[in-house]
Design a protein around this motif. Structure first.
Motif, PDB file in Angstrom:
ATOM      1  N   ARG A 246      -5.705  28.560  13.914  1.00 47.08           N
ATOM      2  CA  ARG A 246      -5.075  28.068  12.757  1.00 47.08           C
ATOM      3  C   ARG A 246      -3.730  28.402  12.187  1.00 47.08           C
ATOM      4  O   ARG A 246      -2.953  29.036  13.093  1.00 47.08           O
ATOM      5  CB  ARG A 246      -6.001  28.845  11.728  1.00 47.08           C
ATOM      6  CG  ARG A 246      -8.080  29.046  12.223  1.00 47.08           C
ATOM      7  CD  ARG A 246      -9.248  29.307  11.010  1.00 47.08           C
ATOM      8  NE  ARG A 246      -8.686  28.733   9.527  1.00 47.08           N
ATOM      9  CZ  ARG A 246      -9.013  27.711   9.669  1.00 47.08           C
ATOM     10  NH1 ARG A 246      -9.812  26.736  10.060  1.00 47.08           N
ATOM     11  NH2 ARG A 246      -8.830  27.208   7.960  1.00 47.08           N
ATOM     12  N   TRP A 247      -3.200  28.087  11.186  1.00 44.96           N
ATOM     13  CA  TRP A 247      -1.787  28.023  10.655  1.00 44.96           C
ATOM     14  C   TRP A 247      -2.413  28.473   8.942  1.00 44.96           C
ATOM     15  O   TRP A 247      -2.554  28.448   7.970  1.00 44.96           O
ATOM     16  CB  TRP A 247      -1.461  27.189   9.941  1.00 44.96           C
ATOM     17  CG  TRP A 247      -0.468  26.287  11.676  1.00 44.96           C
ATOM     18  CD1 TRP A 247      -1.616  26.507  12.744  1.00 44.96           C
ATOM     19  CD2 TRP A 247       0.811  26.603  11.857  1.00 44.96           C
ATOM     20  NE1 TRP A 247      -0.598  25.575  13.578  1.00 44.96           N
ATOM     21  CE2 TRP A 247       0.548  25.425  13.284  1.00 44.96           C
ATOM     22  CE3 TRP A 247       1.851  27.021  11.458  1.00 44.96           C
ATOM     23  CZ2 TRP A 247       1.914  25.270  13.574  1.00 44.96           C
ATOM     24  CZ3 TRP A 247       2.872  25.724  11.833  1.00 44.96           C
ATOM     25  CH2 TRP A 247       3.254  25.364  13.110  1.00 44.96           C
ATOM     26  N   GLN A 248      -1.688  30.208   9.031  1.00 42.47           N
ATOM     27  CA  GLN A 248      -1.435  30.950   7.809  1.00 42.47           C
ATOM     28  C   GLN A 248      -0.253  29.756   6.920  1.00 42.47           C
ATOM     29  O   GLN A 248       0.952  30.594   7.337  1.00 42.47           O
ATOM     30  CB  GLN A 248      -1.235  32.462   8.042  1.00 42.47           C
ATOM     31  CG  GLN A 248      -1.453  33.371   6.750  1.00 42.47           C
ATOM     32  CD  GLN A 248      -2.701  33.133   6.221  1.00 42.47           C
ATOM     33  OE1 GLN A 248      -3.403  33.558   6.391  1.00 42.47           O
ATOM     34  NE2 GLN A 248      -2.431  32.616   4.929  1.00 42.47           N
ATOM     35  N   CYS A 249      -0.241  29.976   5.663  1.00 42.76           N
ATOM     36  CA  CYS A 249       0.644  29.270   4.974  1.00 42.76           C
ATOM     37  C   CYS A 249       1.170  30.384   3.521  1.00 42.76           C
ATOM     38  O   CYS A 249       0.197  30.615   3.022  1.00 42.76           O
ATOM     39  CB  CYS A 249       0.215  28.070   4.440  1.00 42.76           C
ATOM     40  SG  CYS A 249      -0.036  27.333   5.981  1.00 42.76           S
ATOM     41  N   ILE A 250       1.349  31.156   3.484  1.00 48.53           N
ATOM     42  CA  ILE A 250       1.845  31.520   1.956  1.00 48.53           C
ATOM     43  C   ILE A 250       3.086  31.330   1.470  1.00 48.53           C
ATOM     44  O   ILE A 250       4.296  31.216   2.078  1.00 48.53           O
ATOM     45  CB  ILE A 250       2.752  32.904   2.772  1.00 48.53           C
ATOM     46  CG1 ILE A 250       0.573  33.479   3.371  1.00 48.53           C
ATOM     47  CG2 ILE A 250       2.574  34.690   1.207  1.00 48.53           C
ATOM     48  CD1 ILE A 250       1.817  35.189   3.739  1.00 48.53           C
ATOM     49  N   ARG A 251       2.955  30.412   0.340  1.00 46.18           N
ATOM     50  CA  ARG A 251       4.316  29.899  -0.383  1.00 46.18           C
ATOM     51  C   ARG A 251       4.523  31.219  -1.622  1.00 46.18           C
ATOM     52  O   ARG A 251       4.068  31.559  -2.401  1.00 46.18           O
ATOM     53  CB  ARG A 251       3.399  28.503  -0.968  1.00 46.18           C
ATOM     54  CG  ARG A 251       4.484  27.748  -2.206  1.00 46.18           C
ATOM     55  CD  ARG A 251       3.522  26.522  -2.477  1.00 46.18           C
ATOM     56  NE  ARG A 251       2.534  26.495  -2.904  1.00 46.18           N
ATOM     57  CZ  ARG A 251       2.233  26.285  -4.077  1.00 46.18           C
ATOM     58  NH1 ARG A 251       3.194  26.848  -5.144  1.00 46.18           N
ATOM     59  NH2 ARG A 251       1.386  26.580  -5.187  1.00 46.18           N
ATOM     60  N   PHE A 252       5.975  30.896  -2.215  1.00 48.08           N
ATOM     61  CA  PHE A 252       6.303  31.869  -2.573  1.00 48.08           C
ATOM     62  C   PHE A 252       7.676  31.604  -3.259  1.00 48.08           C
ATOM     63  O   PHE A 252       8.050  30.326  -2.991  1.00 48.08           O
ATOM     64  CB  PHE A 252       6.864  33.305  -1.585  1.00 48.08           C
ATOM     65  CG  PHE A 252       7.541  33.117  -1.145  1.00 48.08           C
ATOM     66  CD1 PHE A 252       9.055  33.054  -1.554  1.00 48.08           C
ATOM     67  CD2 PHE A 252       7.282  32.946   0.624  1.00 48.08           C
ATOM     68  CE1 PHE A 252       9.614  33.104  -0.121  1.00 48.08           C
ATOM     69  CE2 PHE A 252       8.046  32.894   1.581  1.00 48.08           C
ATOM     70  CZ  PHE A 252       9.290  32.706   0.922  1.00 48.08           C
ATOM     71  N   GLY A 253       8.052  32.077  -4.609  1.00 50.57           N
ATOM     72  CA  GLY A 253       9.422  32.084  -4.991  1.00 50.57           C
ATOM     73  C   GLY A 253       9.999  33.456  -5.235  1.00 50.57           C
ATOM     74  O   GLY A 253       9.372  34.166  -5.603  1.00 50.57           O
ATOM     75  N   ALA A 254      10.927  33.240  -5.046  1.00 51.33           N
ATOM     76  CA  ALA A 254      12.214  34.622  -4.916  1.00 51.33           C
ATOM     77  C   ALA A 254      12.882  34.681  -5.433  1.00 51.33           C
ATOM     78  O   ALA A 254      13.778  33.446  -5.321  1.00 51.33           O
ATOM     79  CB  ALA A 254      11.988  34.951  -2.856  1.00 51.33           C
ATOM     80  N   ALA A 255      13.644  35.690  -5.538  1.00 47.22           N
ATOM     81  CA  ALA A 255      15.048  35.278  -6.346  1.00 47.22           C
ATOM     82  C   ALA A 255      15.939  36.378  -5.726  1.00 47.22           C
ATOM     83  O   ALA A 255      17.034  36.386  -6.137  1.00 47.22           O
ATOM     84  CB  ALA A 255      14.880  36.837  -7.620  1.00 47.22           C
ATOM     85  N   GLY A 256      15.878  36.473  -4.496  1.00 44.35           N
ATOM     86  CA  GLY A 256      16.509  37.199  -3.460  1.00 44.35           C
ATOM     87  C   GLY A 256      17.181  38.843  -4.087  1.00 44.35           C
ATOM     88  O   GLY A 256      16.266  39.500  -4.351  1.00 44.35           O
ATOM     89  N   ARG A 257      18.097  39.052  -3.621  1.00 46.92           N
ATOM     90  CA  ARG A 257      18.866  40.433  -3.316  1.00 46.92           C
ATOM     91  C   ARG A 257      18.643  40.882  -5.302  1.00 46.92           C
ATOM     92  O   ARG A 257      19.278  39.729  -5.806  1.00 46.92           O
ATOM     93  CB  ARG A 257      19.705  40.284  -2.837  1.00 46.92           C
ATOM     94  CG  ARG A 257      19.802  40.537  -0.939  1.00 46.92           C
ATOM     95  CD  ARG A 257      20.919  40.281  -0.760  1.00 46.92           C
ATOM     96  NE  ARG A 257      21.246  41.551   0.883  1.00 46.92           N
ATOM     97  CZ  ARG A 257      20.578  42.421   1.718  1.00 46.92           C
ATOM     98  NH1 ARG A 257      19.895  43.551   1.091  1.00 46.92           N
ATOM     99  NH2 ARG A 257      20.211  42.362   2.964  1.00 46.92           N
TER     100      ARG A 257
END
Length: 293
Positions: free
Chosen positions: A281-292
């Motif tokens: 199975r494949w785990q998928c985690i979708r996110f939006g990041a602001a970085g450092r």
């Protein structure tokens, strides 16, 4: 409110050697002491959570929630207890018997941080951290989760040769331990990142179809495959692989939490963390990041 609003993250990763690395110096660096009569798994859980909360300017409220994900749980104490029972025919000592409960780690961590809200431990061999994120997302959607911690923790069990067999990895696979945590605050106006979705897909074909359904600007993060494999998958999915600084990791079941923290620290924009489990199975985690920051 959609997604999990991440305001801080952090943890600890250790490479397993011939003998366990002492955790006391790591606690001392935070001006803390490890809990008395606690297992290594309990201590590692608390240590990672303390590092994450140290990166957060505010204390968590008493009603804060805690979600602990683990693949192996307190495997060292469990293996020791079974060894004593069935090979040496010795009755377990009371503390050793109590410590085999992996739920105890979440309880001790919540107590140390002054949390009295919901406390949940999720244990499964494949994608345990992703499962914890799925539950937290559901709780946030119905308003049950406002603030709290979500973490992935696994400790080693010595001797390492036996532990490799237990994990079903190669005889020369580098092993590690880790405890990495996200701190979420659903009221945060400017979070460091937002976890938008977490799901488990049946195979590579389903993962490809899912990626193709996402916006074209999403960057793929595939930490547990070679660069060539990651580029090949990205090409098939008609997406771009995300460029991250190299991260040396050793094998443990919830290393996904470490990989996600690394991506949130170094990426800007929308990303998708993809990992294939041993069950296919494949785990998928979708996110939006602001970085450092």
């Amino acid at each position: 409110m959609n997604g999990l609003r991440v305001v801080a993250f952090g943890g600890v990763a250790l490479q397993a050697a011939d003998a366990p690395e002492k955790l006391t110096p790591h606690f001392a660096a935070l001006d803390r002491k490890p809990p008395r009569r606690s297992s290594r798994f309990d201590q590692l859980t608390l240590l990672g959570a303390l590092r994450a909360t140290a990166a957060h300017a505010q204390s968590l409220p008493e009603e804060g929630s805690l979600y602990l994900a683990t693949g192996q749980g307190n495997v060292a104490d469990t293996a020791g207890l079974i060894e004593a029972l069935y090979r040496r025919h010795e009755a377990p000592m009371p503390v050793s018997f109590i410590n085999v409960s992996s739920n105890l780690a979440g309880f001790q961590t919540a107590a140390a941080l002054g949390l009295h809200g919901p406390n949940l431990t999720v244990s499964r061999r494949s994608s345990a951290f992703g499962a914890a994120l799925e539950l937290a997302l559901l709780d946030a959607h119905i308003g049950r989760l406002r603030q709290g911690l979500i973490g992935g923790v696994d400790a080693c069990c010595w001797p390492l040769d036996d532990h490799r067999k237990r994990l079903q990895v190669s005889a020369d696979a580098p092993l590690g331990e880790g405890s990495h945590w996200l701190i979420v605050d659903q009221n945060a106006a400017t979070p460091r990142a937002v976890i938008e979705e977490a799901l488990s897909l049946r195979d590579r074909t389903a993962a490809l179809a899912y990626v193709r359904s996402l916006p074209a600007d999403i960057l793929l993060v595939m930490p547990n495959v070679s660069p060539a494999e990651a580029n090949a998958f990205a090409s098939e999915a008609e997406r771009e692989p995300g460029a991250l600084p190299s991260l040396h990791t050793s094998h443990y079941d919830t290393a996904t939490a470490q990989h996600l923290c690394h991506a949130l620290e170094h990426m800007r924009g929308h990303g998708l963390l993809l990992e294939a489990g041993r069950d296919g199975r494949w785990q998928c985690i979708r996110f939006g990041a602001a970085g450092r920051a």
